[in-house]
Design a protein around this motif. Structure first.
Motif, PDB file in Angstrom:
ATOM      1  N   THR A   8       0.835  -1.205   0.000  1.00 45.51           N
ATOM      2  CA  THR A   8       0.000   0.000   0.000  1.00 45.51           C
ATOM      3  C   THR A   8       0.869   1.255   0.000  1.00 45.51           C
ATOM      4  OG1 THR A   8      -0.270  -0.090   2.415  1.00 45.51           O
ATOM      5  CG2 THR A   8      -2.010  -1.104   1.079  1.00 45.51           C
ATOM      6  N   PHE A  11       1.984   1.805  -3.543  1.00 44.97           N
ATOM      7  CA  PHE A  11       0.900   2.349  -4.367  1.00 44.97           C
ATOM      8  C   PHE A  11       0.716   3.844  -4.111  1.00 44.97           C
ATOM      9  CE2 PHE A  11      -0.491  -1.927  -5.520  1.00 44.97           C
ATOM     10  CZ  PHE A  11      -0.995  -1.714  -6.796  1.00 44.97           C
ATOM     11  N   ARG A  12       0.826   4.289  -2.851  1.00 41.01           N
ATOM     12  CA  ARG A  12       0.728   5.723  -2.556  1.00 41.01           C
ATOM     13  C   ARG A  12       1.878   6.481  -3.197  1.00 41.01           C
ATOM     14  NH1 ARG A  12      -0.363   3.832   2.535  1.00 41.01           N
ATOM     15  NH2 ARG A  12       1.613   4.648   3.326  1.00 41.01           N
ATOM     16  N   GLU A  13       3.057   5.891  -3.168  1.00 35.06           N
ATOM     17  CA  GLU A  13       4.219   6.519  -3.800  1.00 35.06           C
ATOM     18  C   GLU A  13       4.028   6.624  -5.314  1.00 35.06           C
ATOM     19  OE1 GLU A  13       9.041   5.733  -4.161  1.00 35.06           O
ATOM     20  OE2 GLU A  13       7.879   4.576  -2.720  1.00 35.06           O
ATOM     21  N   ILE A  14       3.501   5.572  -5.906  1.00 36.58           N
ATOM     22  CA  ILE A  14       3.224   5.576  -7.355  1.00 36.58           C
ATOM     23  C   ILE A  14       2.214   6.672  -7.682  1.00 36.58           C
ATOM     24  CG2 ILE A  14       2.148   4.272  -9.238  1.00 36.58           C
ATOM     25  CD1 ILE A  14       3.366   1.718  -7.861  1.00 36.58           C
ATOM     26  N   LYS A  15       1.151   6.770  -6.883  1.00 32.83           N
ATOM     27  CA  LYS A  15       0.130   7.802  -7.123  1.00 32.83           C
ATOM     28  C   LYS A  15       0.752   9.193  -7.072  1.00 32.83           C
ATOM     29  CE  LYS A  15      -4.028   9.908  -5.279  1.00 32.83           C
ATOM     30  NZ  LYS A  15      -3.498  11.259  -5.275  1.00 32.83           N
ATOM     31  N   SER A  16       1.627   9.407  -6.122  1.00 34.73           N
ATOM     32  CA  SER A  16       2.280  10.700  -5.986  1.00 34.73           C
ATOM     33  C   SER A  16       3.140  11.024  -7.206  1.00 34.73           C
ATOM     34  CB  SER A  16       3.133  10.713  -4.714  1.00 34.73           C
ATOM     35  OG  SER A  16       3.799  11.926  -4.585  1.00 34.73           O
ATOM     36  N   LEU A  18       2.820   9.751 -10.262  1.00 36.77           N
ATOM     37  CA  LEU A  18       1.958   9.938 -11.434  1.00 36.77           C
ATOM     38  C   LEU A  18       1.274  11.303 -11.413  1.00 36.77           C
ATOM     39  CD1 LEU A  18       0.378   6.388 -11.818  1.00 36.77           C
ATOM     40  CD2 LEU A  18       2.346   7.361 -13.017  1.00 36.77           C
ATOM     41  N   SER A  19       0.856  11.747 -10.236  1.00 33.60           N
ATOM     42  CA  SER A  19       0.258  13.081 -10.118  1.00 33.60           C
ATOM     43  C   SER A  19       1.275  14.157 -10.480  1.00 33.60           C
ATOM     44  CB  SER A  19      -0.258  13.316  -8.696  1.00 33.60           C
ATOM     45  OG  SER A  19      -1.342  12.483  -8.426  1.00 33.60           O
ATOM     46  N   TYR A  37      -9.024  17.025 -15.191  1.00 34.03           N
ATOM     47  CA  TYR A  37      -9.906  16.048 -14.547  1.00 34.03           C
ATOM     48  C   TYR A  37     -11.358  16.246 -14.990  1.00 34.03           C
ATOM     49  CZ  TYR A  37      -5.901  15.432 -11.380  1.00 34.03           C
ATOM     50  OH  TYR A  37      -4.661  15.207 -10.855  1.00 34.03           O
ATOM     51  N   TYR A 108       1.525  12.091 -21.386  1.00 35.69           N
ATOM     52  CA  TYR A 108       1.507  11.525 -20.031  1.00 35.69           C
ATOM     53  C   TYR A 108       1.883  10.040 -20.065  1.00 35.69           C
ATOM     54  CZ  TYR A 108      -0.587  10.594 -15.369  1.00 35.69           C
ATOM     55  OH  TYR A 108      -0.818  10.235 -14.068  1.00 35.69           O
ATOM     56  N   LEU A 136     -10.761  -2.673 -10.059  1.00 36.17           N
ATOM     57  CA  LEU A 136     -10.955  -1.253 -10.370  1.00 36.17           C
ATOM     58  C   LEU A 136     -12.136  -1.048 -11.302  1.00 36.17           C
ATOM     59  CD1 LEU A 136      -7.222  -0.308 -10.977  1.00 36.17           C
ATOM     60  CD2 LEU A 136      -8.543  -0.050  -8.890  1.00 36.17           C
TER      61      LEU A 136
END
Length: 136
Positions: A8, A11-16, A18-19, A37, A108, A136
């Protein structure tokens, strides 16, 4: 349980990351993240109305009006009479808006693909298989 925590966290690191990638790309296209968005939301939900945008992103009516005004000024969105409600306006992404989103997503995706440059074909196949299992 420790393994789940590590996953987890990753996954948070990946989200950061990608953002951050998206935030780096958008200025070249002259739009903000919330504009992007919103365009993506409207592409997935044609004929949405302003309150749908407010509810989806937790924005006030005034903020949505300003956002839609900007999108309309750039010819990315049009407001049209709603087919079922005389009090609402339907929101639709224009051809120009669709072209812009496609160009942004292309840039992107290319940036994201660089993350996988050192993966073998077998590793990518395994990753794809695992990701497809996500609900998902």
């Amino acid at each position: 349980m420790e393994l789940n925590h590590l996953i987890t966290s990753k996954f948070r690191e990946i989200k950061s990351v990608l953002s951050a990638y998206l935030t780096q790309i958008l200025p070249a296209y002259g739009i903000s993240p919330i504009m992007m968005y919103t365009l993506e939301y409207l592409r997935k939900h044609p004929d949405s109305i302003a309150v749908d945008i407010a509810n989806e992103f937790g924005l006030t009516r005034g903020a949505v009006t300003q956002l839609l005004d900007k999108l309309e000024e750039q010819n990315l969105v049009v407001r049209k009479p709603h087919p079922n409600s005389r009090r609402s306006l339907s929101l639709q992404v224009t051809d120009q808006g669709n072209e812009l989103v496609n160009a942004i997503l292309d840039a992107y995706n290319k940036k994201i693909e660089k993350l996988f440059a050192n993966y073998s074909a077998d590793e990518l196949a395994s990753l794809k298989q695992l990701l497809e299992k996500l609900p998902l």
